[in-house]
Design a protein around this motif. Structure first.
Motif, mmCIF file in Angstrom:
data_model
loop_
_atom_site.group_PDB
_atom_site.id
_atom_site.type_symbol
_atom_site.label_atom_id
_atom_site.label_comp_id
_atom_site.label_asym_id
_atom_site.label_seq_id
_atom_site.Cartn_x
_atom_site.Cartn_y
_atom_site.Cartn_z
ATOM 1 N N LEU A 151 0.829 -1.205 0.000
ATOM 2 C CA LEU A 151 0.000 0.000 0.000
ATOM 3 C C LEU A 151 0.863 1.256 0.000
ATOM 4 O O LEU A 151 0.602 2.212 -0.752
ATOM 5 N N LEU A 152 1.904 1.269 0.819
ATOM 6 C CA LEU A 152 2.781 2.441 0.889
ATOM 7 C C LEU A 152 3.471 2.673 -0.450
ATOM 8 O O LEU A 152 3.553 3.818 -0.915
ATOM 9 N N ASP A 153 3.939 1.607 -1.059
ATOM 10 C CA ASP A 153 4.584 1.769 -2.370
ATOM 11 C C ASP A 153 3.602 2.256 -3.429
ATOM 12 O O ASP A 153 3.917 3.126 -4.247
ATOM 13 N N ALA A 154 2.378 1.713 -3.405
ATOM 14 C CA ALA A 154 1.359 2.137 -4.372
ATOM 15 C C ALA A 154 0.999 3.604 -4.182
ATOM 16 O O ALA A 154 0.775 4.339 -5.157
ATOM 17 N N ALA A 155 0.972 4.059 -2.928
ATOM 18 C CA ALA A 155 0.632 5.455 -2.650
ATOM 19 C C ALA A 155 1.715 6.391 -3.174
ATOM 20 O O ALA A 155 1.418 7.447 -3.756
ATOM 21 N N ALA A 156 2.983 6.029 -2.989
ATOM 22 C CA ALA A 156 4.071 6.872 -3.485
ATOM 23 C C ALA A 156 4.034 6.968 -5.005
ATOM 24 O O ALA A 156 4.240 8.043 -5.579
ATOM 25 N N VAL A 157 3.744 5.854 -5.659
ATOM 26 C CA VAL A 157 3.646 5.854 -7.127
ATOM 27 C C VAL A 157 2.453 6.691 -7.577
ATOM 28 O O VAL A 157 2.535 7.439 -8.559
ATOM 29 N N ALA A 158 1.336 6.599 -6.858
ATOM 30 C CA ALA A 158 0.156 7.405 -7.195
ATOM 31 C C ALA A 158 0.459 8.893 -7.065
ATOM 32 O O ALA A 158 -0.029 9.720 -7.849
ATOM 33 N N PHE A 159 1.294 9.248 -6.101
ATOM 34 C CA PHE A 159 1.708 10.640 -5.942
ATOM 35 C C PHE A 159 2.550 11.102 -7.131
ATOM 36 O O PHE A 159 2.492 12.266 -7.539
ATOM 37 N N GLY A 160 3.343 10.181 -7.682
ATOM 38 C CA GLY A 160 4.171 10.535 -8.836
ATOM 39 C C GLY A 160 5.597 10.034 -8.772
ATOM 40 O O GLY A 160 6.391 10.302 -9.672
ATOM 41 N N MET A 161 5.956 9.287 -7.725
ATOM 42 C CA MET A 161 7.307 8.738 -7.632
ATOM 43 C C MET A 161 7.437 7.538 -8.572
ATOM 44 O O MET A 161 6.465 6.832 -8.835
ATOM 45 N N PRO A 162 8.642 7.274 -9.092
ATOM 46 C CA PRO A 162 8.802 6.163 -10.038
ATOM 47 C C PRO A 162 8.661 4.795 -9.384
ATOM 48 O O PRO A 162 8.294 3.822 -10.044
ATOM 49 N N MET A 163 8.980 4.691 -8.105
ATOM 50 C CA MET A 163 8.742 3.466 -7.345
ATOM 51 C C MET A 163 8.554 3.850 -5.887
ATOM 52 O O MET A 163 8.894 4.958 -5.473
ATOM 53 N N GLY A 164 7.975 2.942 -5.118
ATOM 54 C CA GLY A 164 7.698 3.241 -3.723
ATOM 55 C C GLY A 164 8.939 3.151 -2.846
ATOM 56 O O GLY A 164 9.966 2.602 -3.237
ATOM 57 N N PRO A 165 8.868 3.668 -1.612
ATOM 58 C CA PRO A 165 10.048 3.732 -0.744
ATOM 59 C C PRO A 165 10.552 2.375 -0.286
ATOM 60 O O PRO A 165 11.755 2.201 -0.085
ATOM 61 N N ILE A 166 9.659 1.386 -0.116
ATOM 62 C CA ILE A 166 10.104 0.068 0.319
ATOM 63 C C ILE A 166 10.797 -0.658 -0.834
ATOM 64 O O ILE A 166 11.874 -1.249 -0.660
ATOM 65 N N GLU A 167 10.217 -0.595 -2.011
ATOM 66 C CA GLU A 167 10.876 -1.169 -3.190
ATOM 67 C C GLU A 167 12.208 -0.477 -3.450
ATOM 68 O O GLU A 167 13.199 -1.117 -3.834
ATOM 69 N N LEU A 168 12.254 0.824 -3.217
ATOM 70 C CA LEU A 168 13.490 1.572 -3.407
ATOM 71 C C LEU A 168 14.555 1.123 -2.413
ATOM 72 O O LEU A 168 15.729 0.970 -2.775
ATOM 73 N N MET A 169 14.180 0.897 -1.156
ATOM 74 C CA MET A 169 15.138 0.412 -0.162
ATOM 75 C C MET A 169 15.703 -0.935 -0.583
ATOM 76 O O MET A 169 16.908 -1.181 -0.469
ATOM 77 N N ASP A 170 14.847 -1.812 -1.097
ATOM 78 C CA ASP A 170 15.318 -3.097 -1.610
ATOM 79 C C ASP A 170 16.271 -2.911 -2.794
ATOM 80 O O ASP A 170 17.247 -3.649 -2.951
ATOM 81 N N THR A 171 15.974 -1.943 -3.639
ATOM 82 C CA THR A 171 16.804 -1.699 -4.823
ATOM 83 C C THR A 171 18.168 -1.145 -4.428
ATOM 84 O O THR A 171 19.203 -1.558 -4.969
ATOM 85 N N VAL A 172 18.173 -0.208 -3.497
ATOM 86 C CA VAL A 172 19.430 0.365 -3.000
ATOM 87 C C VAL A 172 20.267 -0.712 -2.313
ATOM 88 O O VAL A 172 21.494 -0.762 -2.441
ATOM 89 N N GLY A 173 19.607 -1.597 -1.583
ATOM 90 C CA GLY A 173 20.287 -2.604 -0.772
ATOM 91 C C GLY A 173 20.116 -2.265 0.700
ATOM 92 O O GLY A 173 20.448 -1.151 1.125
ATOM 93 N N LEU A 174 19.576 -3.207 1.465
ATOM 94 C CA LEU A 174 19.300 -2.917 2.876
ATOM 95 C C LEU A 174 20.574 -2.621 3.649
ATOM 96 O O LEU A 174 20.575 -1.795 4.569
ATOM 97 N N ASP A 175 21.670 -3.296 3.299
ATOM 98 C CA ASP A 175 22.934 -3.031 3.984
ATOM 99 C C ASP A 175 23.422 -1.617 3.700
ATOM 100 O O ASP A 175 23.886 -0.909 4.604
ATOM 101 N N VAL A 176 23.293 -1.190 2.428
ATOM 102 C CA VAL A 176 23.692 0.177 2.075
ATOM 103 C C VAL A 176 22.780 1.177 2.779
ATOM 104 O O VAL A 176 23.238 2.187 3.328
#
Length: 652
Positions: free
Chosen positions: A517-542
């Motif tokens: 839901l949080l990721d869908a809301a960020a995308v609905a606002f206009g972000m290219p991906m949601g913050p949780i998916e982005l954290m996974d993309t960046v890498g949790l360790d990073v």
């Protein structure tokens, strides 16, 4: 008889002994040709002369060429768009240009366009109004309609004429995506009629085309049938479906307006042109178009940075992990000779394998892929350091490791070489403590994925001179990136503003809220991906490392810390908050919510708040630089013009 030559501010015209007219565009005060209002008015006068000369048989045809090395015509003059968005001015100006292009198309003698370099937007629309098109078949030629990136679509008759030539499916795809075509691709789509190997062949082939009365043929029957009454609604709905995967109608109305224009009038290319103005005008004055123009000008401004005459040919990258390997691959793709260093070949080989995949995706020919691979050399011993113009460190975010590396290479550098770190959060002054000359170290902070995100933060420490930073900006431009200069401070610009946004969302997940839901809301606002998916993309360790560096706590008993302890670091390990398959997050069902955009606005608020703080602290020089940097580094909704512009407009 040779007619008297005519010179205007933007055009020159003369006829030769064979009564061929030669028309050349050469816009003053710029490296590219544009179709400004002044240029179009001058062309009106010239076309009237062509009509007279054709009626008296004093010309047998006209060849249109460019006097610029950069290319044919890069489009309409975007600097005039704000003034042209006035509804009292725009419709009449568009109709006037439509009439002019129709007069060119209706000339009794052939008009041939000779294309090299950029042929975009209004330049392609003018070329399509000519009877025949010849293009140079080299890598510099780019043909297309980028207008959708400015919140509009072609407005000089290009919608109908491109459909006439390429057929509705291909033409609409080009306009809806803004994709730039190589010459061979444009020839395959019938937008170009003939290819030549060199620019100096355009005059000869243009002459032959005129004397032989060559005329381009429209798309074939089966291509045209896709715009027929039986299939057009189906085609339009498929287009709408594809656009909907990438762009929200409310935020980006232009592609949907173009599809509706096609749906209503695409069966008759001339009808589509006649109705183009009515559909175009509301878009030009829309908030989306105004903000996208602002982003365009800010982006263009970044290209004016750097030092004149700075040249780079050899790059040495230390660290063959995801970031280091991808930086090395990108530099090789951009034509640099690159040496890639790590402890052993076992660590370097995966980076070489990823690089080959990048080259295979970007290049069309095997020999180009092979040439790029030859430019990228494994170098476990670091033999490339003394020859490199640029040395970039991209190892783990540990201060002592970085200091050790720089201490080891400092004495091997050639004079004038750039020494840079790709640190994502550590202040340069701390890293530079290990150097005899701390003024030599600058920051070049790339973003993942390197091949897609255009931003490079050029980090300036208190030791650096303006010349050193100018060199860094020049290098970023040389490899096709956009440099934003930021002051050395924890997290710099992008990570500083991203971390409160991502951690805020992680904390909500820790409290039991749905990550989908949080990721869908960020995308609905206009972000290219949601913050949780982005954290996974960046890498949790990073993410944890940067969070700690910025003073944010990650409790040991949190889900976030637990995933890291289990080695579930996100996309790169196949699992983090989400499971990942073939580079995509596998998401569960998104719970219903009454107002996703409002929830997205709530999620993004910490990012915007922090952007204001960063500007107040002088980490970036201006709010404009903060806006363009955050857009390029995070994908923040371009249609809003950046976080600070969005807040000023009351939209965030």
């Amino acid at each position: 008889m040779i007619a008297q030559a005519t010179e205007t501010k933007h055009w020159s015209f003369h006829t030769d002994l064979e009564n061929i007219g030669w028309l050349t565009i050469n816009s003053p005060n710029g490296s590219v040709n544009t179709l400004s209002r002044e240029a179009i008015m001058e062309l009106e006068t010239l076309v009237a002369r062509f009509e007279d000369l054709a009626n008296t048989q004093e010309i047998v045809g006209v060849v249109l060429l460019s006097g610029k090395d950069s290319g044919f015509i890069a489009g309409a003059d975007v600097s005039e768009f704000d003034a042209m968005s006035d509804f009292s001015v725009l419709p009449e100006a568009l109709k006037r240009t439509h009439a002019l292009f129709s007069r060119i198309e209706n000339l009794k003698v052939p008009v041939v366009a000779g294309i090299h370099g950029f042929c975009l937007g209004g330049g392609l629309e003018l070329a399509l109004a000519c009877h025949y098109r010849i293009a140079v078949n080299d890598d510099k030629t780019r043909i297309g309609f980028p207008e959708v990136n400015l919140g509009i679509f072609p407005g000089f008759g290009g919608t109908g004429r491109s459909i006439r030539q390429a057929g509705p499916v291909d033409a609409m795809q080009i306009m809806l995506t803004g994709k730039m075509l190589r010459a061979g691709q444009a020839r395959g789509l019938n937008l170009v009629d003939k290819l030549v190997r060199h620019r100096d062949m355009l005059r000869w082939e243009g002459r032959k085309a005129v004397l032989q009365h060559r005329k381009s043929q429209p798309a074939g029957f089966f291509k045209r049938a896709m715009a027929g009454p039986l299939l057009r609604d189906y085609v339009a709905n498929k287009m709408r479906e594809e656009v909907g995967k990438k762009a929200n109608r409310v935020n980006y109305p232009a592609p949907y307006a173009l599809i509706e224009l096609f749906e209503q009038h695409g069966g008759d290319w001339q009808s589509m042109i006649r109705h183009e103005v009515d559909a175009f005008v509301p878009l030009m004055g829309s908030p989306t178009a105004a903000n996208l123009r602002r982003v365009f000008f800010l982006s263009e401004g970044l290209k004016k940075q750097g030092l004149k005459g700075a040249k780079f040919s050899r790059v040495h990258v230390i660290g063959a992990g995801v970031m280091g390997g991808d930086i090395a691959a990108w530099c090789a793709y951009r034509g640099m000779s690159v040496t890639l260093q790590d402890l052993d070949m076992g660590r370097i080989q995966p980076a070489l394998d990823r690089a080959k995949k990048l080259f295979q995706k970007r290049y069309k020919k095997k020999r180009e892929v092979d040439a790029a691979m030859l430019r990228l050399t494994a170098d476990p011993q670091g033999n490339g350091v003394p020859r490199a113009d640029v040395i970039i460190e991209a190892v783990v975010e540990k201060l002592e490791v970085k200091q050790s590396i720089f201490k080891g290479v400092e004495g091997k550098l050639k004079p004038g070489a750039i020494l840079a770190t790709n640190t994502s959060s550590i202040e340069l002054e701390r890293i530079a403590e290990a150097l005899q000359d701390p003024a030599r170290l600058i920051g070049l902070h790339f973003f993942n994925p390197v091949s897609q995100l255009p931003l490079v933060e050029v980090i300036k420490s208190k030791f650096n001179s303006d010349e050193a930073i100018g060199k860094g900006a020049s290098f970023a431009l040389a490899i096709g990136k956009s440099p934003v200069v930021v002051k050395s401070a924890p997290g710099f610009l992008v990570n500083r503003v991203l971390m409160p946004y991502m951690l805020g969302a992680v904390e909500r997940v820790e409290r039991g809220e749905s990550q989908e839901l949080l990721d869908a809301a960020a995308v609905a606002f206009g972000m290219p991906m949601g913050p949780i998916e982005l954290m996974d993309t960046v890498g949790l360790d990073v993410g944890k490392s940067v969070a700690t560096e910025l003073g944010h706590s990650v409790p040991d008993d949190s889900k976030f810390a637990g995933l890291i302890a289990e080695g579930k670091l996100g996309r790169k390990t196949g699992e983090g908050f989400y499971k990942w398959e073939k580079g995509k997050a596998i998401k569960g069902t998104t719970p219903a919510h009454p107002d996703l955009v409002a929830l997205g606005r709530e999620l993004v608020k910490p990012l915007i708040d922090t952007t204001e703080v960063v500007v107040s602290e002088g980490v970036v020089a201006t709010p404009d630089l903060a806006d363009v940097g955050v857009i390029m580094g995070t994908g923040f909704a371009p249609f809003l013009g950046g976080p600070l512009r969005a807040r000023a407009d009351g939209r965030a």
